[in-house]
Design an enzyme around this catalytic site. Structure first.
Site, PDB file in Angstrom:
ATOM      1  CE  LYS A 114      41.626  29.894  33.832  1.00  0.00           C
ATOM      2  NZ  LYS A 114      42.013  28.490  33.900  1.00  0.00           N
ATOM      3  CE  LYS A 172      42.589  30.637  37.554  1.00  0.00           C
ATOM      4  NZ  LYS A 172      42.722  29.325  37.015  1.00  0.00           N
TER       5      LYS A 172
HETATM    6  C1  PBG Z   1      44.311  25.633  34.019  1.00  0.00           C
HETATM    7  C2  PBG Z   1      44.367  26.526  35.182  1.00  0.00           C
HETATM    8  C3  PBG Z   1      45.099  27.712  35.326  1.00  0.00           C
HETATM    9  C4  PBG Z   1      44.941  28.120  36.635  1.00  0.00           C
HETATM   10  C5  PBG Z   1      44.076  27.224  37.264  1.00  0.00           C
HETATM   11  N1  PBG Z   1      43.709  26.255  36.339  1.00  0.00           N
HETATM   12  C6  PBG Z   1      46.031  28.402  34.395  1.00  0.00           C
HETATM   13  C7  PBG Z   1      45.601  28.804  33.066  1.00  0.00           C
HETATM   14  O1  PBG Z   1      44.399  28.883  32.753  1.00  0.00           O
HETATM   15  O2  PBG Z   1      46.495  29.036  32.259  1.00  0.00           O
HETATM   16  C8  PBG Z   1      45.623  29.307  37.246  1.00  0.00           C
HETATM   17  C9  PBG Z   1      45.805  29.270  38.715  1.00  0.00           C
HETATM   18  C10 PBG Z   1      46.818  30.219  39.251  1.00  0.00           C
HETATM   19  O3  PBG Z   1      47.401  31.056  38.545  1.00  0.00           O
HETATM   20  O4  PBG Z   1      47.066  30.131  40.465  1.00  0.00           O
HETATM   21  N2  PBG Z   1      43.259  25.681  33.171  1.00  0.00           N
END
Ligand code: PBG
Length: 331
Positions: free
Chosen positions: A200, A255
């Site tokens: 991520k 992601k």
């Molecule tokens: C939280 C989380 C996030 C997303 C999914 N889980 C945001 C972040 O890490 O700040 C992002 C999903 C999206 O942008 O559609 N941990």
């Protein structure tokens, strides 16, 4: 020598639909789609997310109405994300551990009504903390890895007991998959799956999501670079994925999506594991904005994006476009 040129004409196998279908290398079906959904406390609520046209936050009763459609389209699973009321947030995000909190209640209702629909729950503290970070900070703002994990493992237990099929830790703390896996084994919840947000990235594409769950304003100008990965790194993604698989992840995720297709491909090639990609909020918002301006055709571009995820090696795609894609696939 013209008769001898060229030896190969690639266009021969593109000349008609039947032969194009025979040489097609991958496909996209509704089975590959997961819909992320936002939920809020209350009743009768369907509140638009301003930065994500066509996306809403649902109270549990309305969520069930919505999921009737989702289920009817054949989408195999949904991923739940809560917008927690501001007054319930604090530094440790303790409300995440409430067995009667918004998400556990939603999970119980969904499983009662749609037992066949997969329910994936995010495991991270950001919707619950007043600072919007995914974990518990020390006095210098550095997230305490192990203290955060002990919170996350309790959160995971609550979600698994509520009936979540899949826990999806999105926090990027080190070692959390192993600890959650041990907890599930020791509690005899051996069939609860873990999809790790293994690779991520610290991405600016998450901002509409942060609006949707209300963590953006809490986060302010802070970022998540001390735990999420740098967009400049690729090998590191493979190390992250290797760790999470070793610790007991059933599925791994990359992601965001479109700008990280090289990572999807490398992860799939290296590990041959169920690999998911998250087409994130900013990617969706970008596409919607261009479509609303009349610059792009939403239907065709969104379909192409999903096809590209599959070609890159993704087994499944989390996307806010899931229902639109499912409708077009069955048309
Ligand atoms: C939280 C989380 C996030 C997303 C999914 N889980 C945001 C972040 O890490 O700040 C992002 C999903 C999206 O942008 O559609 N941990």
């Amino acid at each position: 020598m013209l008769y001898n040129f060229p030896q190969h004409r690639s266009r021969r196998v593109r000349q008609s639909p039947w032969v194009r279908s025979l040489v097609q290398e991958t496909d996209l079906t509704v089975r590959n789609l997961i819909l992320p959904v936002f939920i809020v406390e209350g009743e009768g609520l369907k509140i638009p997310v301003d930065t994500m046209p066509g996306v809403y936050r649902y109270s549990i009763d309305q969520l069930l109405v919505h999921l009737d459609l989702v289920n009817g389209l054949g989408i195999p699973a949904v991923a739940l994300f809560p917008k927690i009321e501001t007054w319930l947030k604090n530094k440790e995000g303790g409300v995440a551990l409430d067995p009667d909190g918004l998400v556990p209640r939603a999970v119980r209702e969904i499983k009662k009504r749609f037992p066949e629909l997969g329910v994936i729950c995010d495991v991270a503290l950001d919707p619950y903390t007043d600072h919007g970070q995914d974990g518990i900070p020390d006095d210098n703002g550095y997230l305490r890895n192990d203290a955060t994990i002990s919170q996350l493992v309790q959160m995971s237990q609550v979600l698994a007991q509520a009936g979540a099929d899949v826990l999806a830790p999105s926090d990027m703390m080190d070692g959390r998959i192993g600890v959650i896996r041990n907890m599930l084994e020791s509690q005899r919840m051996v069939n609860t799956m873990i999809t790790s947000y293994a690779a991520k990235y610290a991405s600016a594409f998450y901002s509409p999501f942060r609006d949707a769950v209300g963590s953006g304003s809490a986060l302010g100008s802070s970022d998540k670079k001390q735990y999420q990965m740098s967009p400049l790194n690729g090998d590191e993604a493979l190390r992250e994925v290797a760790m999470d698989i070793k610790e007991g992840a059933d599925m791994v995720m990359v992601k965001p999506g479109i700008p990280y297709l090289d990572i999807v491909r490398r992860v799939k090639d290296e590990f041959k594991y169920p690999t998911y990609v998250y087409h994130v909020s900013g990617e969706y918002a970008q596409l919607q904005a261009a479509a609303q301006a009349g610059y792009l055709d939403y239907d065709r571009v969104s379909m192409e994006i999903m096809q590209c995820f599959r070609r890159a090696g993704a087994d499944g795609i989390l996307t806010y476009c899931a229902m639109d894609i499912a409708r077009r696939l069955s048309a």
